[in-house]
Design an enzyme around this catalytic site. Structure first.
Site, short mmCIF file in Angstrom:
data_model
loop_
_atom_site.label_atom_id
_atom_site.label_comp_id
_atom_site.label_asym_id
_atom_site.label_seq_id
_atom_site.Cartn_x
_atom_site.Cartn_y
_atom_site.Cartn_z
N TYR A 171 -5.32 3.85 5.58
CA TYR A 171 -5.48 3.01 6.95
C TYR A 171 -6.89 3.52 7.37
O TYR A 171 -7.69 2.61 7.38
CB TYR A 171 -4.73 2.52 8.63
CG TYR A 171 -3.02 2.28 7.59
CD1 TYR A 171 -2.82 0.29 7.67
CD2 TYR A 171 -1.94 2.46 7.46
CE1 TYR A 171 -2.25 -0.30 7.60
CE2 TYR A 171 -0.45 1.94 7.24
CZ TYR A 171 -1.32 0.38 7.48
OH TYR A 171 -0.24 -0.85 7.16
N LYS A 174 0.64 -0.73 -0.49
CA LYS A 174 0.53 -0.10 0.26
C LYS A 174 0.39 1.20 -0.29
O LYS A 174 2.13 0.97 0.89
CB LYS A 174 -1.07 -0.15 1.24
CG LYS A 174 -0.32 -0.38 2.69
CD LYS A 174 0.93 0.13 2.94
CE LYS A 174 0.67 1.65 3.32
NZ LYS A 174 2.13 2.43 4.47
P1 NAD Z 1 12.23 1.28 2.56
O1 NAD Z 1 12.82 2.39 2.35
O2 NAD Z 1 12.80 0.23 4.17
O3 NAD Z 1 13.17 0.26 1.28
C1 NAD Z 1 12.14 0.37 -0.18
C2 NAD Z 1 13.25 -0.88 -0.44
O4 NAD Z 1 13.21 0.03 -1.92
C3 NAD Z 1 14.59 -0.63 -0.30
O5 NAD Z 1 15.15 -1.68 -0.08
C4 NAD Z 1 15.05 0.02 -1.46
O6 NAD Z 1 17.20 -0.08 -1.79
C5 NAD Z 1 14.04 -0.17 -2.59
N1 NAD Z 1 13.99 0.83 -3.94
C6 NAD Z 1 14.54 0.00 -5.15
N2 NAD Z 1 13.91 1.04 -5.99
C7 NAD Z 1 14.19 2.60 -5.13
C8 NAD Z 1 14.67 3.87 -5.09
N3 NAD Z 1 14.30 4.13 -6.77
N4 NAD Z 1 14.67 4.92 -4.13
C9 NAD Z 1 14.36 4.47 -3.25
N5 NAD Z 1 14.53 2.71 -2.72
C10 NAD Z 1 14.33 2.20 -3.60
O7 NAD Z 1 11.14 1.29 2.43
P2 NAD Z 1 9.81 0.69 3.39
O8 NAD Z 1 9.38 1.32 4.31
O9 NAD Z 1 10.13 -0.79 3.76
O10 NAD Z 1 8.21 0.50 2.36
C11 NAD Z 1 8.26 0.19 1.64
C12 NAD Z 1 6.80 -0.30 0.77
O11 NAD Z 1 6.07 -0.87 1.55
C13 NAD Z 1 5.80 1.52 0.86
O12 NAD Z 1 5.30 1.22 -0.62
C14 NAD Z 1 5.50 1.55 1.97
O13 NAD Z 1 3.98 2.34 1.84
C15 NAD Z 1 5.25 -0.26 2.46
N6 NAD Z 1 4.92 -0.56 3.50
C16 NAD Z 1 3.68 -0.88 4.03
C17 NAD Z 1 3.96 -1.77 5.48
C18 NAD Z 1 2.60 -2.23 6.24
O14 NAD Z 1 2.71 -2.10 6.89
N7 NAD Z 1 1.44 -2.71 4.72
C19 NAD Z 1 4.50 -0.41 6.50
C20 NAD Z 1 6.13 -0.13 5.48
C21 NAD Z 1 6.02 -0.43 4.09
#
Ligand code: NAD
Length: 400
Positions: A251, A166
């Protein structure tokens, strides 16, 4: 007394069985025919049936489960993917068989940790080649929001099912493209709405659906946290698509829909910003929004990147209420209703989600609260309308 891993798995299975038993007992008490008659008797409750269907069973699998598993490649090995991967170690029906990352050192570490063969590892340039990999059924896209559109469409074009975090995309137009691409490729598109499988949440949905709360009048959703590092992608419009609303306010949008059990028909919204440096143009800090539903029920919601201790759902009906606090964090979720404390067990959200999603993809199971691309698209239409309402000051009509 020493509790072995096997014991833990058996205990977990017994907890899961308790949830399933509760659902089945309730369904038996209120036979499906009675249930449908009750729904038919009240025009106001009709959206419940059309939006969410009748209850299906919770799909739970015993420790000895030997059937087919959903083989998943994780894309974007960041913070949330780490949580998903750890949770998937307890899944019965889903397992990690592939990795997609732009960072070779991460692939090396994750391969060792999760025992993934090199031939199942890809980067962002070559992951289209998953189409030739029989070890991968689905790709779970866990990259920054603005990348979901391209990533999901490429996954679909490679003929693999897509599970997407999401928000599904950064606007409804992109969301529609993704739904269309998956339909064209004849693959499923699911959104990582983990709360749609959470036992206490589903108990409130059951109480509301079976009329125990009476006609629903009001929902309140408070979602937020104080965001830290000003340089992270969540505060970069190009990658996040917006601000708190995209990340955490969603949410409350989604919760309003599954708690009230109707689709909203209008939205009004107001935005405030206290820090124009941290929250640049197009990155919302705090938005208040209100939703109106066909029955006359109302929702009042707060989305913010500037307040902690904000994770609360409250549902008010003519005959009762339900309150969840915390309501959407990683848990345990806590809640009470006019009948008392909710006692459903805490199950790691992502473990339950991925086992349930395996059932949806492999067996065409229908979840109690949908998690498909159309569900994600509805939330994006509401997000578009909230931003429009903030920009114009006008109420926006919704057609979901
Ligand atoms: P994060 O920054 O920790 O991880 C993102 C990942 O994407 C990294 O490994 C990064 O290297 C990679 N990536 C690939 N291309 C990229 C670019 N061009 N720029 C930056 N990063 C790039 O973020 P996250 O917290 O893991 O969030 C990722 C997704 O998951 C988001 O869409 C977020 O909304 C979602 N999320 C959902 C929940 C949930 O409870 N459902 C919780 C946290 C995050």
């Amino acid at each position: 007394m020493l509790i072995t891993l096997r014991d833990k798995k058996t205990i977990r299975w017994q907890l899961l069985l308790t949830v399933q038993k509760q659902t089945i007992i309730t369904m038996m008490k209120n036979s499906r025919r009675d249930f449908l008659q009750k729904l038919a008797a009240s025009a106001m409750t009709m959206p419940v049936l059309s939006s969410y269907g009748a209850f299906s069973k919770l799909d739970l699998y015993p420790p000895s489960y030997q059937g087919p598993t959903l083989r998943v490649a994780l894309m974007g090995l960041g913070g949330y993917a780490s949580r998903v991967a750890a949770a998937m170690q307890d899944c019965k029906r889903a397992k990690i068989t592939g990795l997609i990352s732009g960072t070779p050192s991460k692939i090396k570490d994750w391969r060792a940790k999760y025992d993934i063969p090199e031939k199942n590892c890809y980067n962002y340039e070559n992951f289209d080649n998953v189409k030739d990999n029989p070890d991968i059924d689905a790709v779970y896209v866990i990259t920054p929001n603005a990348l979901h559109h391209e990533h999901v469409i490429r996954v679909a074009q490679a003929g693999k099912h897509a599970i997407c975090e999401k928000p599904m995309a950064i606007n409804a137009k992109e969301g529609q493209d993704m739904v269309d691409a998956c339909a064209k490729a004849n693959v499923k598109l699911l959104v990582g709405y983990r709360m749609h499988f959470e036992p206490k949440t589903l108990e409130v949905v059951r109480m509301r659906t079976e009329g125990e709360l009476g006609n629903i009048k009001f929902f309140q959703g408070l979602c937020g946290f104080r965001i830290g590092d000003p340089n992270q992608w969540r505060l970069d419009k190009a990658l996040a698509g917006g601000g708190a609303l995209m990340d955490i306010g969603i949410y409350a949008i989604n919760g309003a829909r599954y708690m009230v059990g109707e689709e909203p028909v209008w939205v009004t919204a107001q935005e405030t910003k206290t820090d124009n440096v941290k929250f640049k143009e197009g990155v919302d800090e705090t938005i208040l929004f209100q939703l109106g539903f066909p029955s006359g029920a109302l929702a009042s919601c707060l989305s913010t990147y500037n307040m902690n201790y904000l994770d609360r759902f409250f549902l008010n009906g003519e005959n009762g209420f339900a309150e969840l606090q915390p309501s959407t964090g990683y848990g345990p979720i806590k809640g009470r209703t006019n009948k008392g404390e909710l006692s459903q067990p805490h199950i790691t959200h992502q473990t339950l989600q991925m086992d349930e999603m395996a059932g949806i993809i492999l067996d065409d199971n229908k979840p109690i609260v949908p998690v498909d691309g159309l569900e994600g698209l509805k939330d994006l239409k509401i997000i578009d309308a909230i931003y429009q309402a903030c920009a114009t000051g006008n109420r926006q009509e919704l057609q979901l």
